[in-house]
Every structure is written in C-alpha cells, then in structure tokens.
Motif scaffolding. Sequence first.
Motif, PDB file in Angstrom:
ATOM      1  N   GLU A 137      47.092  45.268  35.644  1.00 58.39           N
ATOM      2  CA  GLU A 137      46.332  44.103  35.338  1.00 58.39           C
ATOM      3  C   GLU A 137      47.119  42.859  35.622  1.00 58.39           C
ATOM      4  OE1 GLU A 137      43.273  44.266  33.471  1.00 58.39           O
ATOM      5  OE2 GLU A 137      43.327  46.125  33.914  1.00 58.39           O
TER       6      GLU A 137
ATOM      7  N   MET B 253      57.074  37.407  29.040  1.00 56.48           N
ATOM      8  CA  MET B 253      56.403  36.099  29.634  1.00 56.48           C
ATOM      9  C   MET B 253      56.790  34.822  29.123  1.00 56.48           C
ATOM     10  SD  MET B 253      52.497  35.127  30.420  1.00 56.48           S
ATOM     11  CE  MET B 253      52.471  34.042  29.296  1.00 56.48           C
TER      12      MET B 253
ATOM     13  N   SER C  26      46.659  40.952  28.801  1.00 56.75           N
ATOM     14  CA  SER C  26      45.315  40.461  29.612  1.00 56.75           C
ATOM     15  C   SER C  26      43.948  40.992  28.914  1.00 56.75           C
ATOM     16  CB  SER C  26      45.462  40.976  30.930  1.00 56.75           C
ATOM     17  OG  SER C  26      45.340  42.497  30.926  1.00 56.75           O
TER      18      SER C  26
ATOM     19  N   MET D 263      53.156  40.349  27.980  1.00 55.37           N
ATOM     20  CA  MET D 263      51.960  39.737  28.604  1.00 55.37           C
ATOM     21  C   MET D 263      50.827  40.558  28.078  1.00 55.37           C
ATOM     22  SD  MET D 263      50.784  39.137  32.559  1.00 55.37           S
ATOM     23  CE  MET D 263      49.386  40.324  32.313  1.00 55.37           C
TER      24      MET D 263
ATOM     25  N   LYS E 217      39.065  36.300  33.443  1.00 57.42           N
ATOM     26  CA  LYS E 217      40.373  36.975  33.199  1.00 57.42           C
ATOM     27  C   LYS E 217      41.157  36.124  32.615  1.00 57.42           C
ATOM     28  CE  LYS E 217      42.474  40.828  34.560  1.00 57.42           C
ATOM     29  NZ  LYS E 217      42.134  42.223  34.699  1.00 57.42           N
TER      30      LYS E 217
ATOM     31  N   GLY F 193      51.713  40.308  36.606  1.00 56.71           N
ATOM     32  CA  GLY F 193      50.815  41.200  35.683  1.00 56.71           C
ATOM     33  C   GLY F 193      51.494  42.183  35.170  1.00 56.71           C
ATOM     34  N   GLU F 194      50.976  43.224  34.980  1.00 56.01           N
ATOM     35  CA  GLU F 194      51.784  44.330  34.172  1.00 56.01           C
ATOM     36  C   GLU F 194      51.030  45.630  34.092  1.00 56.01           C
ATOM     37  OE1 GLU F 194      52.948  43.498  30.228  1.00 56.01           O
ATOM     38  OE2 GLU F 194      50.899  43.664  29.553  1.00 56.01           O
TER      39      GLU F 194
ATOM     40  N   ILE G  94      45.054  35.973  30.817  1.00 55.62           N
ATOM     41  CA  ILE G  94      46.604  36.461  30.786  1.00 55.62           C
ATOM     42  C   ILE G  94      47.324  35.519  30.025  1.00 55.62           C
ATOM     43  CG2 ILE G  94      46.275  37.692  32.972  1.00 55.62           C
ATOM     44  CD1 ILE G  94      48.539  35.690  34.121  1.00 55.62           C
TER      45      ILE G  94
ATOM     46  N   MET H 246      56.283  41.309  32.026  1.00 57.75           N
ATOM     47  CA  MET H 246      55.591  40.822  33.180  1.00 57.75           C
ATOM     48  C   MET H 246      56.249  41.090  34.485  1.00 57.75           C
ATOM     49  SD  MET H 246      54.691  36.849  34.425  1.00 57.75           S
ATOM     50  CE  MET H 246      56.025  36.999  35.727  1.00 57.75           C
ATOM     51  N   THR H 247      55.591  41.716  35.691  1.00 58.10           N
ATOM     52  CA  THR H 247      56.243  42.181  36.782  1.00 58.10           C
ATOM     53  C   THR H 247      55.671  41.046  37.754  1.00 58.10           C
ATOM     54  OG1 THR H 247      56.041  44.340  36.287  1.00 58.10           O
ATOM     55  CG2 THR H 247      56.271  43.776  38.452  1.00 58.10           C
TER      56      THR H 247
ATOM     57  N   GLU I  39      58.660  34.592  34.250  1.00 58.75           N
ATOM     58  CA  GLU I  39      60.015  35.139  33.582  1.00 58.75           C
ATOM     59  C   GLU I  39      61.130  34.899  34.404  1.00 58.75           C
ATOM     60  OE1 GLU I  39      59.125  39.228  32.273  1.00 58.75           O
ATOM     61  OE2 GLU I  39      59.712  39.875  34.393  1.00 58.75           O
TER      62      GLU I  39
ATOM     63  N   THR J 274      39.676  41.044  30.185  1.00 61.05           N
ATOM     64  CA  THR J 274      38.829  40.792  31.094  1.00 61.05           C
ATOM     65  C   THR J 274      37.442  40.751  30.504  1.00 61.05           C
ATOM     66  OG1 THR J 274      40.257  42.116  32.635  1.00 61.05           O
ATOM     67  CG2 THR J 274      37.884  41.426  33.538  1.00 61.05           C
TER      68      THR J 274
END
Lengths: 153, 153, 153
Positions: free
Chosen positions: A36, C1, B3, B1, B149, A152-153, B151, A1-2, C153, B5
């Motif tokens: 995302e 995460m 995700s 992580m 969405k 997100g990442e 996550i 995760m960023t 994180e 959609t």
Amino acid sequence: MTSHTVYRTFETEERREFIRLGDDVQAAVDEAGIREGLALVSAMHITAGVWINDDEPGILEDTLEWLDKLAPPSWREPANDVAAALGPDPGDFRHHRGGEDNGDAHWKNLLVNHQAIVPVTEGRLDLGPWQQIFYCEFDGGREKRLVIKVIGE
Amino acid sequence: MTSHTVYRTFETEERREFIRLGDDVQAAVDEAGIREGLALVSAMHITAGVWINDDEPGILEDTLEWLDKLAPPSWREPANDVAAALGPDPGDFRHHRGGEDNGDAHWKNLLVNHQAIVPVTEGRLDLGPWQQIFYCEFDGGREKRLVIKVIGE
Amino acid sequence: MTSHTVYRTFETEERREFIRLGDDVQAAVDEAGIREGLALVSAMHITAGVWINDDEPGILEDTLEWLDKLAPPSWREPANDVAAALGPDPGDFRHHRGGEDNGDAHWKNLLVNHQAIVPVTEGRLDLGPWQQIFYCEFDGGREKRLVIKVIGE
C-alpha cells in the motif's frame, strides 16, 4: 514506511516521442516490496511530460498535433536563403535569444504536467483499465532522466 | 504508516458535469484515522478530471465554455442530410476512426489533470477557504470510477 | 513516518509575479529531518499556480504572455468615458457578475496546476539540474498562502 528510488534514462531518436512506463513503475513497486502506498513518476527535465492517458496510437498522434496548436513549435525552417544566412529564427521566444530552440517544449511540459502519482493497492498500480503511464519527450535526441519514487509499506 | 483506500462510482446524467468531492475526501481521512499525511484523489478514467478550484457556478460554467475552445468537442451535429447519411463526423480525430467520439474529453483530462493531492494536517484537509475539490466529468452517461488513497499516521 | 508542515505567505507588489521556492522547500525537508520521502508544494488559492520549470527570465516572460493568450486577462481598461461610468467591463466571465475580475487567474491556475510534488532522496530535493520550483502569482496585491507538506523518514 519503505521507500525505493529508480532512475530511468531516455535518449529518443525522434525529437518528440511517447514511451510507455507502466511496466517500469510496477517493477519499482515490486522491488520496493510494498503493498500500500504511492508511486511518483516525475520527469527530471523541463521539456518533457509524464501523463496517464489512452494507449491508442490515434489519440497520441492527435494530441501531439493539438499540443502544437496550443504551444507552437519553434524549430521553423528558414523561409529563404537570406533568412538561413541570418541563422535560426528566434521567433517570438525571448528564451531563444541565448541560442535555445525548445521554448514550445517548456510550454508542453507545463500544459500536460511533468509528473503523475499512482496509488498502489495490494501491491499493484491502482489504475483504471484504459490508463497507461507515458513519458512524453518533447525535445529529445539527448540523454534525459526520470525518477520513480515509491513510498508505502 | 497507515493507508486507506476508497472508491467512488459516478454515472452522471449529463455528458459533462461537476461533482463536489470535499466531503468524501474528508470522510476517507476520518475513516483512515490519520492526523498527518496526504490524500490522493484520482480519476480512474482518461476522459474525466479532478481539480481544486472555486465552488462558484459562474466560473464552472465559464470554464466549461473555455475548455471547449481549447479542446473543441467532437459530438458535432451533422451539417445536413448528406453528412448525416455519412454517419458521425470523425472531425480531425484519428481517435474517432474506431467509432469513439470523445477525443476532446481526453484533451480536457490532460489540460486540467486527472488528479490532485491534498495535504492532511491535524486530521483535516489542509485547503484554503475557497478551495473545493471537484470531479469533472467530460464524457458521462456511464459508470466511471475514482480512487481516494489516504496515507499518513 | 515523519511529517512536517510549513506555511508561506506572499503579498506580491505586482498582480503577476514568479517567486522561487526551491530553498524554502529544501529548508522544510531539513527541518523535518527526513532522508527519503515526498515534499508537496501547494498553493492554498485558486488564482495562483506552482510549477517546476526553468529559472530563465526569458522563458518566464514568454510564458506569461502565452498564458494570456490561452487564458485572456480580464482587467481591461474601459474603452471610453461611458464605459468607465458603467464600471468594470465584466467581459464574457459569468464569474465577474458578482464583482470579481480574476477569471483568467482561475484558468491559469487550472492550466499550470496549483501544486507539485518533489521526491526527496538522501535528504535532498531530487530534481534535475534545470528544475526550479516557482510560486506563480496570477492575482496578487493581497496576502496569499502556500503550504509545504513533507512526509518521509
């Protein structure tokens, strides 16, 4: 995760003013380098809103007038010289007894919400064609901050 | 992580209509295969809402009537033949000068919010026993989209 | 995460009551051990709100009075003995035909929203100096739950 955090400061000339935020939020997503995730856009004040609605001048003007009906403003002109001598009319706001005059801006903040969260898909804000993000200043004329938080990442 | 959609398209028969979304959101979480995270449910239009409230027909009908008081509708019947000849009553909406008639739907969108975010815990939507997620159409009869969405991990 | 989930239970003495949540949410972030992320604060009931606004007693009292104007309460006193004998006045609420008396609390929940999402930056809730998180009880006197979900994180 960023994650990536951007702050914006506004000092509007008008007491109430709308500022488009879509480009700033997309720029924050680009800087984060995520494909995302989610972008939270949140006013750091209790007298400003963030909403996602139409970028059409008529509806923005309509909405400000309507918000003044649901959450009436409080910076009333004194009715006469005697009233003026008594100082600002505190109206019905208990909040104004300490010298504040922005009770209605608190209510507008509560009505329209101070934040929105935008999905990010394939690197782009995943909004409908008519959805624009606005910072809604209800008590301007001084420095106010907003935070954009992308994860997100 | 991780995700995931999902898009949903609605074309309601009625101008205003409520659609339960809980099962769709849970399905999106299942497809994502996450155990812990967040599910954002967001209308991609500026004339529809998403809320989490009671799945009880009485309160839904009450609420629509109440929203019409706070954000009065604009598709008024002309009062007489002369008014009819003048065309649709633009009412007080500047937004209607361009031919739109859905100003009230914009306001309902702002009042009830166009999105909700649901916590996901141990693979399930972490809602209270009476919380149902609804898509709230305020200007239907045409194709409108919604994004879910998810996550988490 | 990383994710972390905390539940809080409230049983207020008053029907309507505000409870500060900032310290609880910060504690959940500390327990999660995250530095960057989001904290979702969400009532698990349809008759309570969560908002971020001023921790000033005057504005809290003003706001409750104002919400009663926009979303009028329904636990009216019977007007006379005959009315009392007929039982609780269902008012205009279809929702009350089944014996409920909390229709206005549903509306207040919709107006002010039942959730807020707080950015977490360098391990701290990233709020402005006057932003306090409140649980807003509109139909208390019984056990009600709230969930705090931290991801990051």
